[in-house]
Scaffold this active site. Sequence first.
Site, PDB file in Angstrom:
ATOM      1  N   SER A 143      49.904 -68.835 -22.134  1.00  0.00           N
ATOM      2  CA  SER A 143      49.869 -70.295 -22.255  1.00  0.00           C
ATOM      3  C   SER A 143      51.268 -70.785 -22.597  1.00  0.00           C
ATOM      4  O   SER A 143      52.082 -70.033 -23.155  1.00  0.00           O
ATOM      5  CB  SER A 143      48.893 -70.704 -23.364  1.00  0.00           C
ATOM      6  OG  SER A 143      49.036 -72.074 -23.697  1.00  0.00           O
ATOM      7  N   TYR A 156      45.822 -70.126 -32.076  1.00  0.00           N
ATOM      8  CA  TYR A 156      45.891 -70.040 -30.615  1.00  0.00           C
ATOM      9  C   TYR A 156      47.324 -69.717 -30.174  1.00  0.00           C
ATOM     10  O   TYR A 156      47.538 -68.846 -29.326  1.00  0.00           O
ATOM     11  CB  TYR A 156      45.432 -71.356 -29.997  1.00  0.00           C
ATOM     12  CG  TYR A 156      45.422 -71.373 -28.491  1.00  0.00           C
ATOM     13  CD1 TYR A 156      44.382 -70.790 -27.779  1.00  0.00           C
ATOM     14  CD2 TYR A 156      46.455 -71.977 -27.773  1.00  0.00           C
ATOM     15  CE1 TYR A 156      44.369 -70.810 -26.391  1.00  0.00           C
ATOM     16  CE2 TYR A 156      46.450 -72.002 -26.393  1.00  0.00           C
ATOM     17  CZ  TYR A 156      45.400 -71.417 -25.697  1.00  0.00           C
ATOM     18  OH  TYR A 156      45.401 -71.433 -24.334  1.00  0.00           O
TER      19      TYR A 156
END
Length: 269
Positions: A143, A156
């Site tokens: 990501s 995350y």
Amino acid sequence: MSDFRNRVVLITGGASGIGKIMGRLALDRGAAHLVIWDQDATALARTAAQWADAGPRLHTLAIDITNTTMLETACHALLQQLQRVDILINNAGIVAGKLFQDHTAADIDRTMQVNSLAMMQLTRLLLPGMMARGEGHICNIASAAGLIYNPKLSVYCASKWAVIGWSESLRLEMEMQRTGVRITTVAPYYINTGMFAGVRSLIPILEPAPTAGRIIRAIERNRIFLKMPGLVNLIPPVKGLLPIRWFDWLVGKVLRTHATMTYFTGRRE
């Protein structure tokens, strides 16, 4: 070039979102077998029904990939049945979307396990076969959060930073040993799927179909690192050049990225 034709392709988190779209693209490109693993049995059944035209080329399994024993059993059964996996797309991911102090121990463990540890364990199980054959491709979906920090994404971000560091190190190891195994690391911005429902962003949020298409093409072209959109390519050099407070001001105040998770709701089942 990594050709999907006549290949055995395994995609985790493949029953929805970009994982599902990539699976359909792999079938359309002539994959001999498409294996989809996902924890959502209902979504798997729905996908199998929608793709009845794939016939025996489609294989689905409801599995918790964080259960290493279950993962080892599933890999053994898969290799017994299909003999090999040529292309592995480590796509499964989750996000809690809360301030760090609001995370439970289970939130932290689950995020790190799904987003980081499970893909390492799965790769560990399938890599020897690829190395023995002298070919294979592993695509790790990280990501843009693996390149930059953001409020309500602390764990995350940690999980995706781990993916990028591991994936790039793995690539170098495969190259140094001349194994023939290719590694592609992908770092997309927010994608318009249920996973990040409620996110508001000045930078356009990525749409699933074109994003999935770009990842598949990156695999076909043996891309080392794919960042989306192009603006994400500027993060490392700008972050390296600017003082931290200036960088925080640019990202947080000008681009308003630090406020993107304010109205986050996530996927509602």
